[in-house]
Design a protein around this motif. Structure first.
Motif, PDB file in Angstrom:
ATOM      1  N   ASP A  32      29.570 -29.256  48.128  1.00  0.00           N
ATOM      2  CA  ASP A  32      28.661 -28.106  48.648  1.00  0.00           C
ATOM      3  C   ASP A  32      28.438 -27.835  49.533  1.00  0.00           C
ATOM      4  O   ASP A  32      28.535 -27.037  50.149  1.00  0.00           O
ATOM      5  CB  ASP A  32      27.685 -29.013  47.767  1.00  0.00           C
ATOM      6  CG  ASP A  32      27.390 -28.655  46.291  1.00  0.00           C
ATOM      7  OD1 ASP A  32      28.259 -28.083  45.581  1.00  0.00           O
ATOM      8  OD2 ASP A  32      26.543 -29.136  46.029  1.00  0.00           O
ATOM      9  N   ILE A  34      31.266 -28.398  52.171  1.00  0.00           N
ATOM     10  CA  ILE A  34      32.248 -27.513  52.818  1.00  0.00           C
ATOM     11  C   ILE A  34      32.678 -26.421  52.142  1.00  0.00           C
ATOM     12  O   ILE A  34      32.482 -25.337  52.918  1.00  0.00           O
ATOM     13  CB  ILE A  34      33.632 -29.067  52.247  1.00  0.00           C
ATOM     14  CG1 ILE A  34      33.588 -29.629  52.942  1.00  0.00           C
ATOM     15  CG2 ILE A  34      34.894 -27.776  52.542  1.00  0.00           C
ATOM     16  CD1 ILE A  34      34.586 -30.267  52.238  1.00  0.00           C
ATOM     17  N   ALA A  35      31.831 -25.731  51.028  1.00  0.00           N
ATOM     18  CA  ALA A  35      32.035 -24.239  50.838  1.00  0.00           C
ATOM     19  C   ALA A  35      30.478 -23.804  51.493  1.00  0.00           C
ATOM     20  O   ALA A  35      30.942 -22.527  51.661  1.00  0.00           O
ATOM     21  CB  ALA A  35      31.202 -24.603  49.335  1.00  0.00           C
ATOM     22  N   VAL A  36      29.510 -23.852  51.675  1.00  0.00           N
ATOM     23  CA  VAL A  36      28.671 -23.319  52.217  1.00  0.00           C
ATOM     24  C   VAL A  36      29.484 -23.063  53.307  1.00  0.00           C
ATOM     25  O   VAL A  36      28.667 -22.166  54.048  1.00  0.00           O
ATOM     26  CB  VAL A  36      27.366 -24.396  52.400  1.00  0.00           C
ATOM     27  CG1 VAL A  36      26.588 -23.501  53.834  1.00  0.00           C
ATOM     28  CG2 VAL A  36      26.487 -24.217  50.964  1.00  0.00           C
ATOM     29  N   ALA A  38      32.104 -23.228  54.851  1.00  0.00           N
ATOM     30  CA  ALA A  38      33.372 -22.222  54.571  1.00  0.00           C
ATOM     31  C   ALA A  38      33.839 -20.888  53.921  1.00  0.00           C
ATOM     32  O   ALA A  38      33.807 -20.099  55.028  1.00  0.00           O
ATOM     33  CB  ALA A  38      34.596 -23.231  53.266  1.00  0.00           C
ATOM     34  N   ARG A  39      32.518 -20.138  53.533  1.00  0.00           N
ATOM     35  CA  ARG A  39      31.893 -19.351  53.229  1.00  0.00           C
ATOM     36  C   ARG A  39      30.899 -18.535  54.508  1.00  0.00           C
ATOM     37  O   ARG A  39      31.689 -17.036  54.781  1.00  0.00           O
ATOM     38  CB  ARG A  39      30.585 -18.700  51.727  1.00  0.00           C
ATOM     39  CG  ARG A  39      31.070 -19.311  50.789  1.00  0.00           C
ATOM     40  CD  ARG A  39      30.506 -19.234  49.480  1.00  0.00           C
ATOM     41  NE  ARG A  39      31.024 -19.496  47.729  1.00  0.00           N
ATOM     42  CZ  ARG A  39      30.896 -21.080  47.606  1.00  0.00           C
ATOM     43  NH1 ARG A  39      29.276 -21.495  48.514  1.00  0.00           N
ATOM     44  NH2 ARG A  39      31.446 -21.778  46.327  1.00  0.00           N
ATOM     45  N   HIS A  43      36.240 -17.852  55.146  1.00  0.00           N
ATOM     46  CA  HIS A  43      36.727 -18.665  54.426  1.00  0.00           C
ATOM     47  C   HIS A  43      36.746 -19.444  53.042  1.00  0.00           C
ATOM     48  O   HIS A  43      36.013 -19.815  52.362  1.00  0.00           O
ATOM     49  CB  HIS A  43      36.838 -20.205  55.190  1.00  0.00           C
ATOM     50  CG  HIS A  43      37.782 -19.713  56.860  1.00  0.00           C
ATOM     51  ND1 HIS A  43      38.171 -19.416  57.016  1.00  0.00           N
ATOM     52  CD2 HIS A  43      36.551 -20.064  57.745  1.00  0.00           C
ATOM     53  CE1 HIS A  43      38.647 -19.475  58.592  1.00  0.00           C
ATOM     54  NE2 HIS A  43      37.747 -20.046  58.944  1.00  0.00           N
ATOM     55  N   ASP A  44      36.653 -18.037  52.200  1.00  0.00           N
ATOM     56  CA  ASP A  44      36.409 -17.569  51.439  1.00  0.00           C
ATOM     57  C   ASP A  44      37.068 -18.989  49.710  1.00  0.00           C
ATOM     58  O   ASP A  44      36.989 -19.278  49.134  1.00  0.00           O
ATOM     59  CB  ASP A  44      36.775 -16.448  50.193  1.00  0.00           C
ATOM     60  CG  ASP A  44      34.956 -15.278  51.080  1.00  0.00           C
ATOM     61  OD1 ASP A  44      34.367 -16.247  51.217  1.00  0.00           O
ATOM     62  OD2 ASP A  44      35.210 -14.435  50.796  1.00  0.00           O
ATOM     63  N   ALA A  47      36.113 -22.096  50.518  1.00  0.00           N
ATOM     64  CA  ALA A  47      34.614 -22.431  49.738  1.00  0.00           C
ATOM     65  C   ALA A  47      35.114 -22.609  48.020  1.00  0.00           C
ATOM     66  O   ALA A  47      34.551 -23.481  47.526  1.00  0.00           O
ATOM     67  CB  ALA A  47      34.068 -21.152  50.109  1.00  0.00           C
ATOM     68  N   ALA A  50      36.453 -25.899  47.322  1.00  0.00           N
ATOM     69  CA  ALA A  50      35.310 -27.106  47.454  1.00  0.00           C
ATOM     70  C   ALA A  50      34.603 -27.339  46.190  1.00  0.00           C
ATOM     71  O   ALA A  50      34.508 -28.241  46.211  1.00  0.00           O
ATOM     72  CB  ALA A  50      34.437 -26.485  49.265  1.00  0.00           C
ATOM     73  N   GLY A  51      34.696 -25.599  45.708  1.00  0.00           N
ATOM     74  CA  GLY A  51      33.573 -25.343  45.027  1.00  0.00           C
ATOM     75  C   GLY A  51      34.343 -26.575  43.517  1.00  0.00           C
ATOM     76  O   GLY A  51      33.835 -27.041  42.644  1.00  0.00           O
TER      77      GLY A  51
END
Length: 219
Positions: A32, A34-36, A38-39, A43-44, A47, A50-51
């Motif tokens: 979570d 990393i996803a935050v 990355a966004r 870096h979609d 993200a 990672a999701g």
């Protein structure tokens, strides 16, 4: 003995809970985070990956919880065989929509002792797995009666046996967890048979002689 097998199952359940649980939780938290990040950096694609990792960790967590429920014989030691079987039936119905379990287990009473209760619980658990997952049953009937032996009958309206004209006795049983059932019944001098159900499906029957030890436990 069956009591030793139950202790081993409890040890495995404890290891799964204590070792895998924290790591899986940490994986989801990291995924979570990393996803935050990355966004925020635009870096979609990262993200999204990672999701996906977080979702995979969540899936494993749910699977581990399911395994723990299977390993722990929940309620057996605390409340007795009849409530444990009732809880097991409710658990299966929650997980499998469209499956109805019909219980006639009043004869269980206070149970039949630690070893016999554990063996019967595991037998019913494995029988439900066979009927629902492998047989595709919509109805399963569990009946337990007591006479000169404790008699457990599991019937289902599933696909039945591959060869409906053939009766399988103990010597012929191989797959579908039947070997494990026989091994649990053997120390109690129990027997197991699997036959086609008269109106389609399968009929599993186990008998444990009601010797002095089981009689005393049931009184």
């Amino acid at each position: 003995t069956i009591a030793i097998q139950e202790e081993e199952r409890a040890d495995i359940a404890r290891d799964l809970h204590d070792e895998m649980g924290p790591f899986l939780f940490a994986m989801r938290v990291d995924a979570d985070a990393i996803a935050v990040a990355a966004r925020a950096g635009g870096h979609d694609a990262i993200a999204a990956r990672a999701g996906a990792l977080g979702e995979a960790a969540g899936h494993i967590q749910r699977h581990v919880r399911s395994i723990l429920k299977q390993l722990r014989s929940e309620g057996l030691a605390e409340t007795g065989l009849a409530p444990a079987l009732t809880n097991l039936a409710a658990f299966w119905q929650r997980r499998h929509d469209g499956v109805r379990l019909h219980l006639d287990i009043d004869a269980v009473g206070a149970g039949f002792g630690v070893d016999a209760d554990a063996a019967l619980y595991r037998l019913v658990q494995e029988g439900l797995t066979n009927a629902v997952r492998h047989g595709g049953a919509h109805n399963v009937w569990l009946t337990i009666t007591v006479g000169t032996a404790v008699r457990v009958v599991l019937e289902d309206d599933g696909a039945g046996l591959k060869d409906a004209d053939k009766t399988l006795d103990e010597a012929e049983m191989g797959g579908m967890g039947l070997k494990g059932m026989r091994e649990r019944l053997a120390p109690l001098s129990g027997t197991l048979t699997l036959t086609p159900r008269a109106r389609g499906g399968a009929r599993l029957e186990a008998r444990i002689p009601l010797g002095p030890r089981l009689t005393a436990a049931a009184e």
